[in-house]
Design an enzyme around this catalytic site. Structure first.
Site, PDB file in Angstrom:
ATOM      1  N   SER A 181     -30.652  52.652 -59.427  1.00  0.00           N
ATOM      2  CA  SER A 181     -31.183  53.789 -60.179  1.00  0.00           C
ATOM      3  C   SER A 181     -31.895  53.366 -61.452  1.00  0.00           C
ATOM      4  O   SER A 181     -32.899  53.967 -61.845  1.00  0.00           O
ATOM      5  CB  SER A 181     -30.052  54.769 -60.513  1.00  0.00           C
ATOM      6  OG  SER A 181     -29.455  55.265 -59.333  1.00  0.00           O
ATOM      7  N   HIS A 233     -29.618  54.799 -66.068  1.00  0.00           N
ATOM      8  CA  HIS A 233     -30.875  55.542 -65.914  1.00  0.00           C
ATOM      9  C   HIS A 233     -31.709  55.455 -67.193  1.00  0.00           C
ATOM     10  O   HIS A 233     -32.910  55.174 -67.151  1.00  0.00           O
ATOM     11  CB  HIS A 233     -30.589  57.015 -65.615  1.00  0.00           C
ATOM     12  CG  HIS A 233     -29.877  57.236 -64.323  1.00  0.00           C
ATOM     13  ND1 HIS A 233     -29.384  58.474 -63.953  1.00  0.00           N
ATOM     14  CD2 HIS A 233     -29.557  56.399 -63.309  1.00  0.00           C
ATOM     15  CE1 HIS A 233     -28.805  58.384 -62.772  1.00  0.00           C
ATOM     16  NE2 HIS A 233     -28.882  57.127 -62.364  1.00  0.00           N
TER      17      HIS A 233
END
Length: 325
Positions: A181, A233
């Site tokens: 991610s 993230h």
């Protein structure tokens, strides 16, 4: 008149065909340049799938003492999944992920296993996790790689994944983290900075910016749910955002099309002044950011001690769930 003529040719409004006439898209101008063949993104997808298969093989649920034979999809043999109460994403056990290189603060700092900052981005918690990331990678990465080539996009992907691991390790200490991610958010960040630094060659600028910002905000908002490592993230996004200013800068439209424009409207400078400024600023911030982050990490500092509200960036407690674990 010369500037008006150049603008009309940019938009293809004079009825003549120019190789850089604007396309009906909020993103890129269509050019006569041959698009690069995308092979870095397919290679990353293949590698992630291969690593997941190896992880499941090593996990070997039927022989795992924690399961007592209660595996999901037992017909898959040693590739069957852990019980859903242990892993609802249809994947291996946390101990198997940790064995193969999951990100875990204590092992990185006190056991000097810094390689986990890299290996964690190739591991996935389950089939659902893997498919979500790989579909996103193909959707985001293929177009970028065709436009900018495998070297630049591959570099952004790898450095962003590493940056996500560094920020995650600074703020999360009581659990393991895996997944691509951070690298994916790096590509999203690079898309945003590419739009900003190449602003003058875009059509429908406001629509492109609004669409991209909405996508980014929604994806970051999902990260405040429990069990989602939003620090990875954010770290990946910030890394990719800065890297986009460095690797994805495009020459001015007039310079690219200088051979097809009359002398009075040709642009001699390849880049605009603000592009140079953004490039230099991004390089400095990248070097300083990574240096400070790595020094803090390997000195064992806790990022939460320096930012008492930052834990809300990864999980916001509600009446429906707790963020303690």
């Amino acid at each position: 008149m010369a500037n008006e003529d150049l603008e009309s040719r940019r938009a293809g409004k004079d009825g003549r065909n120019y190789p850089y006439a604007a396309a009906n898209t909020p993103y890129y101008y269509e050019t006569t340049e041959r698009k690069s063949t995308s092979w870095a993104i397919p290679s990353f997808v293949t590698a992630n799938i291969a690593v997941f298969i190896v992880t499941m093989y090593i996990n070997n649920c039927p022989n795992n003492r924690q399961t007592n034979g209660e595996c999901v999809a037992r017909f898959l043999g040693r590739f069957s999944f852990q019980p859903l109460r242990q892993n609802p994403l249809f994947g291996p056990s946390s101990s198997s992920l940790e064995k193969l290189g999951a990100l875990e603060w204590n092992k990185v700092v006190h056991e000097h296993q810094g390689w986990r900052l890299i290996t964690a981005m190739w591991l996935h918690a389950g089939v659902i996790h893997l498919l979500a990331n790989m579909f996103s990678l193909v959707f985001i990465g293929i177009r970028l790689e065709q436009q900018f080539g495998f070297v630049r996009i591959g570099t952004i992907y790898l450095i962003s994944g590493f940056g996500g691991s560094v920020l995650s390790s600074l703020f999360i200490r009581n659990s393991i983290s895996v997944g691509a991610s951070g690298a994916l958010f790096g590509l999203l960040g690079a898309m945003l900075s590419e739009l900003l630094t190449n602003w003058t060659i875009y059509s429908n600028k406001a629509a492109a910016l609004l669409t991209l910002v909405i996508i980014i905000v929604i994806n970051l908002a999902v990260g405040i749910l429990p069990h989602v490592d939003n620090f990875a993230h954010i770290g990946g996004f910030l890394s990719g955002f800065l890297l986009g200013f460095v690797f994805l800068v495009r020459p001015q439209f007039g310079w690219m099309d200088r051979h097809n424009l009359p002398p009075e409207v040709r642009v001699k400078s390849k880049y605009k002044a603000y592009q140079y400024i953004l490039w230099l600023t991004a390089v400095v911030l990248l070097i300083v950011g990574y240096a400070v982050g790595l020094v803090m990490l390997f000195r064992g500092e806790n990022g939460n001690d320096h930012c008492h509200w930052c834990h809300y960036l990864s999980c916001v407690p509600t009446s429906s769930w707790s963020c303690r674990n």
